[in-house]
Design an enzyme around this catalytic site. Structure first.
Site, PDB file in Angstrom:
ATOM      1  N   GLN A   9      10.336  -7.739  12.555  1.00 53.46           N
ATOM      2  CA  GLN A   9       9.432  -8.410  11.636  1.00 53.46           C
ATOM      3  C   GLN A   9       8.677  -9.521  12.344  1.00 53.46           C
ATOM      4  OE1 GLN A   9       9.006  -7.275   8.513  1.00 53.46           O
ATOM      5  NE2 GLN A   9       7.212  -8.570   8.757  1.00 53.46           N
ATOM      6  N   HIS A  15       5.300  -9.120  14.313  1.00 54.90           N
ATOM      7  CA  HIS A  15       4.010  -8.873  13.665  1.00 54.90           C
ATOM      8  C   HIS A  15       3.015  -9.989  13.934  1.00 54.90           C
ATOM      9  CE1 HIS A  15       4.243  -5.147  11.502  1.00 54.90           C
ATOM     10  NE2 HIS A  15       5.402  -5.451  10.967  1.00 54.90           N
ATOM     11  N   GLU A  27       9.571  -9.085   0.726  1.00 53.01           N
ATOM     12  CA  GLU A  27       8.878  -7.798   0.871  1.00 53.01           C
ATOM     13  C   GLU A  27       9.892  -6.726   1.293  1.00 53.01           C
ATOM     14  OE1 GLU A  27       6.249  -7.760   4.189  1.00 53.01           O
ATOM     15  OE2 GLU A  27       5.202  -5.942   3.568  1.00 53.01           O
ATOM     16  N   HIS A  28      10.648  -7.018   2.365  1.00 56.20           N
ATOM     17  CA  HIS A  28      11.692  -6.101   2.831  1.00 56.20           C
ATOM     18  C   HIS A  28      13.044  -6.795   2.700  1.00 56.20           C
ATOM     19  CE1 HIS A  28       8.080  -5.133   5.341  1.00 56.20           C
ATOM     20  NE2 HIS A  28       8.374  -3.909   4.962  1.00 56.20           N
ATOM     21  N   ASP A  79       8.943   1.530   7.661  1.00 53.94           N
ATOM     22  CA  ASP A  79       7.603   1.203   8.157  1.00 53.94           C
ATOM     23  C   ASP A  79       6.862   2.455   8.608  1.00 53.94           C
ATOM     24  OD1 ASP A  79       7.951  -1.485   7.734  1.00 53.94           O
ATOM     25  OD2 ASP A  79       8.564  -1.934   9.795  1.00 53.94           O
ATOM     26  N   HIS A 101     -11.796  -1.839 -39.565  1.00 51.96           N
ATOM     27  CA  HIS A 101     -10.692  -1.048 -39.009  1.00 51.96           C
ATOM     28  C   HIS A 101      -9.987  -0.276 -40.134  1.00 51.96           C
ATOM     29  CE1 HIS A 101     -11.289  -3.486 -35.448  1.00 51.96           C
ATOM     30  NE2 HIS A 101     -10.358  -2.815 -34.791  1.00 51.96           N
TER      31      HIS A 101
END
Lengths: 430, 430
Positions: free
Chosen positions: B256, B259, B323-324, B357, B416
């Protein structure tokens, strides 16, 4: 009345499907100020602003338990029965949207699935004003409950005397919602987004409102709080052939037009005679409507378009992407697959939009302003996250490992590759 | 290295789960200028900006058919096999997400259902730079194809010589995407949002990018063009007990961290010894990584937190909403239902994040920055609208009509109500 257009050239369609632009940028500074006030002063700000905008001096922010319980005795049996019937139908329809986890073994030893998990805390906004929108509370509260959201906060502005309409209290009670905060406008959105001592910050905010509420929700996009849908004025598009009933069509158009002067109403027909008869019916029915002033203004911005055939009408409708689409044509069953953009579709002469607005079971919180090209209406999905899971066995990693290593290396991400390699070495040693 | 925290008080958790704030407001004026340029000058603006930012003089905006076809011969057999395997797994997993329409008769004669309809036109953005993210193209292109989107546009910036990385071309070809526009940055987002002579306006834009692309996508919220997800730096949270393998955990954290400097990496453990061993492994593995400079910076912003037990670690993780999420704990099977906020979850010691991934089948476009509290990752759902339909028979309207009339009247919406009443009168006459 409606603007009449005969056989417009395709080149002009793009212009015809454009909605009147709304500019609310002027409101942003004031709303940002409201946001700051609520962030800095919390509950005190909510009290000050409620005094200022609603003319109500709040002691408790929340409706008391006995106030909620009292609603039962304040409503007619007829209305309670109607709400219960709608509740039951909406629940039945939305319960079918629940997704069960399905495990997929994509390769031997590599098992993946996804699971719907409720959003922890959701905030529902129900506007005040003349019409107590308890139907919207049903449309949001039923799927929130079905999803299993742990905490549901309802914000709605108090009426003049500081009370909340009994139909709202009764519906909340039916839904098991006991936190009804008497707060409206941008301050309610701020409270649910940022939290105060009394009102917890929620993860997602749902519900309609005036332009202040709409812009306030839109301004949340950078804060991490999700919203249900971008909002715009409500709209209906009716496709009517010779088999339609002009009086029914006019009634459907008016039921949309009465929402407000900015409502969008479009009628497509392949019959000039039908267009004329609907216009006559509109005049006749409009004259006796209590909300005829709103409706008449909405009709002035509306379109009656003559097109050559059903295919053309569907093509126009798909380009327009209406929130509500009514198919008053004899062969509706044959053309269902041609509908590509719409929020909710009503089929045949006996399926008025108001059925979906209230009680048939489908949701009435739908994409307006051509958002139906990419967005769905509110459903059970709106109240859950779908989380993916995976479990890989040592043998599974031997099956898939090379693929991951090669791809990671090709993307120049060696640490991604190494997370597999270091494990494969271990597996081979075992 | 990581910031070490022992047994933080619950009152401090809220502060610990905060991501570093990113301020990109400064970019908005420049991006608005790019938007205007593309809206006014169309393809010419794209050529000018591509010359300016990518140093490439474009003749054709799109990659030629022979350029795309040539990719096949430019890649190793090994890489092509890996891409094909990943393609197959991703397809298998996402195909299971298709929802079949289920008709529900909520009352006799009142039938409702919903149907998934593909979004007509979608735009996929794949960034350029050092790493050719063909894996992201798979993650977006496979569900777009499965959903049946009629038109898929791919925008990606050209490399120095004006060409596109062969792995991107090969993957596009595999997906049947023949429209690869050599355009990057905010100008690509503008082109797909507003359309030019060459690039059609799309309904929804997907894909990652640098801060210009991220802010450009965010700025579309008022234009009616939908986006996949609000974006933030990628992140992983690992929960490791004594049964974890410190070397594996370190490898996952580094995958991670590589990145970029803004990646978020969090390690939770109930074992001080495990935390120390992972730190040692981090040092050792970091030293040999090609992208160690990025990774080292990311680790400086990262957290290693000692907590008392698995329940506490799960509670912290749910508050963080990673996220993960990697569960390197012995009893992961028993705690699955306790996970409430996460994008994608990796179970046990042999399920590295890099599997998801690239190739296990789950999607890697996931909610970051705590958006997992309310958002799901990209799935087949992201490429469809779910349109509701209803058909009511005359007898059905007699069953449900009163309910609608009573509710509409209680909300003060007489038109209506009338849309039902006018039909009921007709039915009773028949």
């Amino acid at each position: 009345m409606m603007r009449r257009i005969k056989y417009p050239a395709k080149a002009d369609w793009q212009e015809l499907v454009k909605r009147p632009t709304q500019h609310f940028e002027d409101l942003e500074a004031g709303i940002a100020q409201t946001f700051r006030l609520v962030q800095e002063q919390g509950d005190d700000a909510l009290r000050t602003l409620t005094q200022q905008y609603d003319g109500v001096q709040l002691n408790a922010l929340y409706a008391a338990a006995d106030e909620i319980a009292a609603a039962e005795a304040e409503l007619s049996e007829e209305l309670k029965a109607a709400i219960l019937q709608a509740f039951s139908n909406i629940q039945l329809f939305h319960a079918q949207q629940a997704e069960q986890p399905k495990q997929v073994e994509t390769m031997p030893g590599v098992t993946c699935w996804r699971k719907s998990v409720p959003i922890d805390r959701v905030g529902l906004y129900i506007p005040g004003g003349t019409a107590p929108l308890f139907s919207t509370l049903l449309m949001l509260g039923v799927p929130a409950r079905l999803a299993g959201c742990k905490e549901i906060i309802l914000c709605t502005p108090p009426g003049k005397g500081g009370s909340i309409h009994p139909a709202i209290r009764y519906t909340a009670s039916l839904l098991g919602i006991d936190k009804i905060a008497k707060v409206g406008g941008a301050q309610a959105i701020a409270a649910m987004a940022f939290g105060t001592d009394s009102i917890p910050a929620v993860n997602k905010i749902f519900g309609p409102g005036n332009q202040y509420v709409t812009v306030a929700k839109q301004m949340l996009s950078k804060t991490g709080v999700a919203i249900d849908l971008p909002a715009g004025p409500s709209e209906v598009l009716v496709i009517a052939d010779e088999s339609a009933d002009a009086a029914f069509v006019a009634a459907d158009l008016l039921s949309q037009a009465e929402h407000g002067a900015d409502s969008q109403v479009v009628l497509l027909s392949n019959s000039a005679d039908m267009l004329s008869r609907v216009e006559q019916e509109l005049q006749a029915q409009l004259a006796v409507l209590p909300r005829r002033e709103f409706a008449a203004k909405a009709l002035e911005n509306s379109l009656g378009i003559l097109l050559s055939n059903v295919d053309e009408m569907l093509a126009f409708s798909n380009l327009y992407a209406p929130e509500h689409l009514i198919l008053s044509i004899s062969n509706f069953e044959e053309v269902l697959d041609e509908i590509t953009n719409a929020g909710s579709v009503f089929l045949g002469n006996y399926s008025p939009e108001s059925a979906g607005d209230y009680a048939s079971g489908t949701n009435h919180t739908l994409p307006t302003n051509a958002y139906a090209r990419a967005y769905s209406g509110v459903s059970l999905d709106s109240f859950v996250k779908k989380i993916t899971f995976q479990h890989i066995t040592p043998a599974g990693l031997q099956n898939i490992g090379k693929t991951i290593e090669v791809m990671a290396a090709a993307e120049g991400l060696e640490a991604h590759k190494n997370a597999v390699s270091i494990r494969l070495k271990e597996v081979q040693h075992v």
